[in-house]
Write a protein that holds these residues in place. Sequence first.
Motif: not given
Length: 49
Positions: A27-30, A33-40
């Motif tokens: 994902v982008p470097r920016r 520290g962000a909260d993310v979710k991955i969906i297959r």
Amino acid sequence: MERFELNGHEVVDGDVRATGNGAHVYVPRRWLGADVKIIRVSEPDQDDE
């Protein structure tokens, strides 16, 4: 296939790549520290194991 509804800011469409004993999605470097979710959204390729 399940249907999910999520609220968010951005979407990145990418591929999962092998790394050591696991796998990564870049994902982008920016996003550090962000909260993310991955969906297959597809079945894994069986010949990658």
